[in-house]
Motif scaffolding. Structure first.
Motif, PDB file in Angstrom:
ATOM      1  N   ALA A 285       0.860  -1.200   0.000  1.00 53.01           N
ATOM      2  CA  ALA A 285       0.000   0.000   0.000  1.00 53.01           C
ATOM      3  C   ALA A 285       0.885   1.235   0.000  1.00 53.01           C
ATOM      4  CB  ALA A 285      -0.923   0.000   1.207  1.00 53.01           C
ATOM      5  N   ARG A 286       0.628   2.171  -0.938  1.00 53.30           N
ATOM      6  CA  ARG A 286       1.398   3.419  -1.001  1.00 53.30           C
ATOM      7  C   ARG A 286       0.534   4.504  -1.644  1.00 53.30           C
ATOM      8  NH1 ARG A 286       7.152   3.654  -3.973  1.00 53.30           N
ATOM      9  NH2 ARG A 286       7.751   2.480  -2.122  1.00 53.30           N
ATOM     10  N   ASN A 287       0.465   5.647  -0.949  1.00 53.63           N
ATOM     11  CA  ASN A 287      -0.255   6.811  -1.473  1.00 53.63           C
ATOM     12  C   ASN A 287      -1.674   6.471  -1.919  1.00 53.63           C
ATOM     13  OD1 ASN A 287       2.098   8.370  -1.131  1.00 53.63           O
ATOM     14  ND2 ASN A 287       2.833   7.866  -3.189  1.00 53.63           N
ATOM     15  N   GLY A 288      -2.364   5.685  -1.110  1.00 50.01           N
ATOM     16  CA  GLY A 288      -3.759   5.365  -1.404  1.00 50.01           C
ATOM     17  C   GLY A 288      -3.954   4.270  -2.435  1.00 50.01           C
ATOM     18  N   VAL A 289      -2.879   3.618  -2.828  1.00 49.13           N
ATOM     19  CA  VAL A 289      -2.979   2.550  -3.837  1.00 49.13           C
ATOM     20  C   VAL A 289      -2.591   1.224  -3.194  1.00 49.13           C
ATOM     21  CG1 VAL A 289      -2.117   1.673  -6.036  1.00 49.13           C
ATOM     22  CG2 VAL A 289      -2.437   4.139  -5.707  1.00 49.13           C
ATOM     23  N   VAL A 290      -3.480   0.224  -3.315  1.00 54.92           N
ATOM     24  CA  VAL A 290      -3.205  -1.129  -2.832  1.00 54.92           C
ATOM     25  C   VAL A 290      -2.841  -1.992  -4.027  1.00 54.92           C
ATOM     26  CG1 VAL A 290      -4.125  -3.164  -1.671  1.00 54.92           C
ATOM     27  CG2 VAL A 290      -4.778  -0.883  -0.888  1.00 54.92           C
ATOM     28  N   GLY A 291      -1.699  -2.637  -3.946  1.00 51.51           N
ATOM     29  CA  GLY A 291      -1.257  -3.499  -5.040  1.00 51.51           C
ATOM     30  C   GLY A 291      -1.112  -4.938  -4.591  1.00 51.51           C
ATOM     31  N   VAL A 292      -1.576  -5.855  -5.415  1.00 51.50           N
ATOM     32  CA  VAL A 292      -1.464  -7.279  -5.132  1.00 51.50           C
ATOM     33  C   VAL A 292      -0.683  -7.920  -6.281  1.00 51.50           C
ATOM     34  CG1 VAL A 292      -2.674  -9.430  -4.633  1.00 51.50           C
ATOM     35  CG2 VAL A 292      -3.689  -7.234  -3.950  1.00 51.50           C
ATOM     36  N   SER A 293       0.452  -8.510  -5.951  1.00 55.38           N
ATOM     37  CA  SER A 293       1.325  -9.086  -6.960  1.00 55.38           C
ATOM     38  C   SER A 293       1.452 -10.594  -6.718  1.00 55.38           C
ATOM     39  CB  SER A 293       2.705  -8.424  -6.899  1.00 55.38           C
ATOM     40  OG  SER A 293       3.586  -9.018  -7.805  1.00 55.38           O
ATOM     41  N   PHE A 294       0.986 -11.410  -7.693  1.00 57.37           N
ATOM     42  CA  PHE A 294       1.015 -12.867  -7.566  1.00 57.37           C
ATOM     43  C   PHE A 294       2.308 -13.421  -8.148  1.00 57.37           C
ATOM     44  CE2 PHE A 294      -3.438 -11.898  -7.177  1.00 57.37           C
ATOM     45  CZ  PHE A 294      -3.883 -12.783  -6.221  1.00 57.37           C
ATOM     46  N   SER A 295       2.726 -14.540  -7.572  1.00 55.04           N
ATOM     47  CA  SER A 295       3.969 -15.172  -7.995  1.00 55.04           C
ATOM     48  C   SER A 295       3.705 -16.555  -8.598  1.00 55.04           C
ATOM     49  CB  SER A 295       4.927 -15.318  -6.810  1.00 55.04           C
ATOM     50  OG  SER A 295       5.171 -14.062  -6.202  1.00 55.04           O
ATOM     51  N   GLY A 296       4.587 -16.990  -9.488  1.00 52.62           N
ATOM     52  CA  GLY A 296       4.559 -18.333 -10.039  1.00 52.62           C
ATOM     53  C   GLY A 296       3.233 -18.700 -10.683  1.00 52.62           C
ATOM     54  N   LYS A 297       2.782 -19.943 -10.404  1.00 53.53           N
ATOM     55  CA  LYS A 297       1.540 -20.436 -10.990  1.00 53.53           C
ATOM     56  C   LYS A 297       0.338 -19.642 -10.508  1.00 53.53           C
ATOM     57  CE  LYS A 297       3.139 -25.185 -11.644  1.00 53.53           C
ATOM     58  NZ  LYS A 297       2.897 -26.619 -11.298  1.00 53.53           N
ATOM     59  N   ALA A 298       0.456 -19.002  -9.317  1.00 57.63           N
ATOM     60  CA  ALA A 298      -0.657 -18.226  -8.761  1.00 57.63           C
ATOM     61  C   ALA A 298      -1.002 -17.036  -9.641  1.00 57.63           C
ATOM     62  CB  ALA A 298      -0.323 -17.758  -7.355  1.00 57.63           C
ATOM     63  N   ALA A 299      -0.052 -16.609 -10.501  1.00 56.79           N
ATOM     64  CA  ALA A 299      -0.317 -15.471 -11.379  1.00 56.79           C
ATOM     65  C   ALA A 299      -1.480 -15.757 -12.310  1.00 56.79           C
ATOM     66  CB  ALA A 299       0.936 -15.138 -12.185  1.00 56.79           C
ATOM     67  N   ASP A 300      -1.714 -17.074 -12.613  1.00 56.76           N
ATOM     68  CA  ASP A 300      -2.838 -17.425 -13.487  1.00 56.76           C
ATOM     69  C   ASP A 300      -4.176 -17.185 -12.805  1.00 56.76           C
ATOM     70  OD1 ASP A 300      -0.989 -18.176 -15.371  1.00 56.76           O
ATOM     71  OD2 ASP A 300      -0.981 -20.289 -14.726  1.00 56.76           O
ATOM     72  N   GLU A 301      -4.153 -17.061 -11.475  1.00 54.88           N
ATOM     73  CA  GLU A 301      -5.396 -16.886 -10.720  1.00 54.88           C
ATOM     74  C   GLU A 301      -5.647 -15.414 -10.385  1.00 54.88           C
ATOM     75  OE1 GLU A 301      -5.276 -19.323  -7.246  1.00 54.88           O
ATOM     76  OE2 GLU A 301      -4.397 -21.036  -8.294  1.00 54.88           O
ATOM     77  N   ALA A 302      -4.859 -14.503 -10.912  1.00 56.66           N
ATOM     78  CA  ALA A 302      -4.965 -13.084 -10.555  1.00 56.66           C
ATOM     79  C   ALA A 302      -6.349 -12.526 -10.833  1.00 56.66           C
ATOM     80  CB  ALA A 302      -3.896 -12.282 -11.303  1.00 56.66           C
ATOM     81  N   GLU A 303      -6.905 -12.828 -12.012  1.00 55.64           N
ATOM     82  CA  GLU A 303      -8.223 -12.280 -12.356  1.00 55.64           C
ATOM     83  C   GLU A 303      -9.290 -12.799 -11.406  1.00 55.64           C
ATOM     84  OE1 GLU A 303     -11.195 -11.992 -16.228  1.00 55.64           O
ATOM     85  OE2 GLU A 303      -9.105 -12.603 -16.492  1.00 55.64           O
ATOM     86  N   HIS A 304      -9.179 -14.081 -11.044  1.00 61.38           N
ATOM     87  CA  HIS A 304     -10.131 -14.672 -10.089  1.00 61.38           C
ATOM     88  C   HIS A 304     -10.063 -13.954  -8.755  1.00 61.38           C
ATOM     89  CE1 HIS A 304     -12.200 -17.578  -7.559  1.00 61.38           C
ATOM     90  NE2 HIS A 304     -11.076 -17.724  -6.835  1.00 61.38           N
ATOM     91  N   TRP A 305      -8.830 -13.723  -8.266  1.00 59.08           N
ATOM     92  CA  TRP A 305      -8.681 -13.032  -6.980  1.00 59.08           C
ATOM     93  C   TRP A 305      -9.117 -11.572  -7.058  1.00 59.08           C
ATOM     94  CZ3 TRP A 305      -8.466 -15.258  -2.559  1.00 59.08           C
ATOM     95  CH2 TRP A 305      -7.921 -16.537  -2.429  1.00 59.08           C
ATOM     96  N   ALA A 306      -8.964 -10.931  -8.192  1.00 60.77           N
ATOM     97  CA  ALA A 306      -9.429  -9.548  -8.335  1.00 60.77           C
ATOM     98  C   ALA A 306     -10.936  -9.468  -8.138  1.00 60.77           C
ATOM     99  CB  ALA A 306      -9.043  -9.008  -9.719  1.00 60.77           C
ATOM    100  N   GLU A 307     -11.677 -10.465  -8.696  1.00 68.24           N
ATOM    101  CA  GLU A 307     -13.136 -10.489  -8.530  1.00 68.24           C
ATOM    102  C   GLU A 307     -13.514 -10.715  -7.079  1.00 68.24           C
ATOM    103  OE1 GLU A 307     -14.482 -13.479 -11.198  1.00 68.24           O
ATOM    104  OE2 GLU A 307     -14.124 -12.256 -13.010  1.00 68.24           O
ATOM    105  N   ARG A 308     -12.767 -11.608  -6.409  1.00 67.94           N
ATOM    106  CA  ARG A 308     -13.075 -11.906  -5.008  1.00 67.94           C
ATOM    107  C   ARG A 308     -12.752 -10.701  -4.112  1.00 67.94           C
ATOM    108  NH1 ARG A 308     -11.521 -17.743  -2.822  1.00 67.94           N
ATOM    109  NH2 ARG A 308     -12.814 -16.850  -1.146  1.00 67.94           N
ATOM    110  N   ILE A 309     -11.663  -9.999  -4.412  1.00 72.48           N
ATOM    111  CA  ILE A 309     -11.325  -8.792  -3.641  1.00 72.48           C
ATOM    112  C   ILE A 309     -12.406  -7.733  -3.838  1.00 72.48           C
ATOM    113  CG2 ILE A 309      -9.684  -6.855  -3.488  1.00 72.48           C
ATOM    114  CD1 ILE A 309      -7.463  -8.890  -4.200  1.00 72.48           C
ATOM    115  N   HIS A 310     -12.863  -7.567  -5.060  1.00 74.17           N
ATOM    116  CA  HIS A 310     -13.922  -6.609  -5.357  1.00 74.17           C
ATOM    117  C   HIS A 310     -15.177  -6.926  -4.557  1.00 74.17           C
ATOM    118  CE1 HIS A 310     -17.410  -5.204  -7.803  1.00 74.17           C
ATOM    119  NE2 HIS A 310     -16.666  -4.092  -7.863  1.00 74.17           N
ATOM    120  N   ALA A 311     -15.572  -8.219  -4.559  1.00 74.11           N
ATOM    121  CA  ALA A 311     -16.771  -8.642  -3.827  1.00 74.11           C
ATOM    122  C   ALA A 311     -16.596  -8.441  -2.328  1.00 74.11           C
ATOM    123  CB  ALA A 311     -17.075 -10.110  -4.146  1.00 74.11           C
TER     124      ALA A 311
END
Length: 320
Positions: A285-311
């Motif tokens: 978190a910096r200057n009002g921005v939250v960033g989530v960075s996935f590693s390895g095979k988990a990077a393929d699940e980034a879009e899925h986690w973005a939806e869950r974070i939104h919900a």
């Protein structure tokens, strides 16, 4: 006595309503009652008329030849030029005729006291001249400092700080308002107001500036006055001392040196999410921005986690 102190001393003794040329007058008392206010307003009106008359004399009086050996310098009245400015003036007067006559006042012995033009007269002496163009002013002694100031005010090289001393002298000695000062000088109220910001600088700074008035302009002085008002007096003193001692140090740098110190940014360690021993993602978190960075095979699940974070965020907001 320093230049600044001399100028203050002069300001304390100027009276325009005193007909005596020989008897020193007392400083004008501050306005403390309606009667004093009415009297002061009357004096200011009279002074304004005298100032207007003086300015017309300076603009309209035809110059004549004056013998340099009959001219006398009054201590503290001469403008202080930087060495480069004096050299430039000398080079100009060596090559060209005098564009602006000096102004003088006749003495009882038939000789003359210089009102304005001390440096021009000095250069002419160095050049071996015997005469100089000058205007003889038939004015009361109480108007001499006004004449010196307004004669110099016509010069484009007059520094803002020297204008401040002139305005300050007139204001202290007469009670004249900022608006009347602007009218007398023929410049805007805002310009006079900005020039008077020099008065908000520490006395030590004004004392130093009296020796090199060309180093600090009114715009920079206004910003430094703000720094003083906000409690950064030591920064202002240090900046002006360096400005006067170091010719490579600019006004912009001096002003920047008076700004508040920047607070160090808080650094937060990123949050790390693991699955067993393996890193899945990193959250920062910096200057009002939250960033989530996935590693390895988990990077393929980034879009899925973005939806869950939104919900998740929406559900939490509904609870509030």
């Amino acid at each position: 006595m320093s230049t600044a102190a001399k100028q203050k001393a002069k300001a304390a003794g100027i009276r325009l309503d005193d007909d005596s040329a020989d008897t020193p007058s007392e400083p004008v008392l501050p306005r403390t009652a309606p009667g004093q206010l009415i009297g002061l307003q009357g004096r200011v009106h009279s002074q304004q008329a005298e100032i207007d008359k003086l300015k017309r004399a300076l603009e309209q009086r035809a110059p004549g030849k004056l013998p340099l050996d009959k001219l006398h310098e009054i201590p503290g009245r001469r403008r202080k030029l930087a060495p480069a400015e004096y050299a430039e003036l000398k080079a100009n007067l060596t090559a060209y005729p005098l564009a602006q006559p000096i102004t003088v006042r006749e003495r009882h012995d038939g000789e003359y006291d210089i009102v304005a033009g001390h440096n021009r007269a000095s250069v002419y002496r160095e050049l071996g001249r015997t005469e100089i163009d000058g205007i003889v002013l038939d004015i009361d002694a109480s108007m001499v400092e006004y004449a010196a100031f307004f004669s110099n005010l016509l010069s484009p090289t007059l520094s803002d700080f020297e204008k401040f001393w002139g305005f300050k002298s007139l204001q202290d000695s007469t009670g004249i308002t900022k608006e009347d000062l602007a009218k007398a000088a023929g410049i805007s109220d805002s310009h006079v107001g900005r020039i008077m910001k020099f008065d908000l600088l520490p006395d030590e700074c004004k004392e130093l500036l009296s020796a090199r008035p060309e180093r600090l302009g009114s715009n920079a002085a206004e910003q430094m006055a703000k720094a003083v008002a906000e409690g950064r007096v030591d920064k202002v003193k240090a900046a002006i001392e360096r400005l006067l001692a170091d010719d490579t140090y600019t006004q912009a740098q001096a002003v920047a040196a008076t700004k508040p110190d920047r607070l160090p940014r808080e650094r937060h360690e990123p949050l790390v999410v693991k699955r067993g021993a393996k890193k899945v993602c990193q959250i920062s978190a910096r200057n009002g921005v939250v960033g989530v960075s996935f590693s390895g095979k988990a990077a393929d699940e980034a879009e899925h986690w973005a939806e869950r974070i939104h919900a998740f965020i929406e559900s939490e907001l509904e609870k509030q």
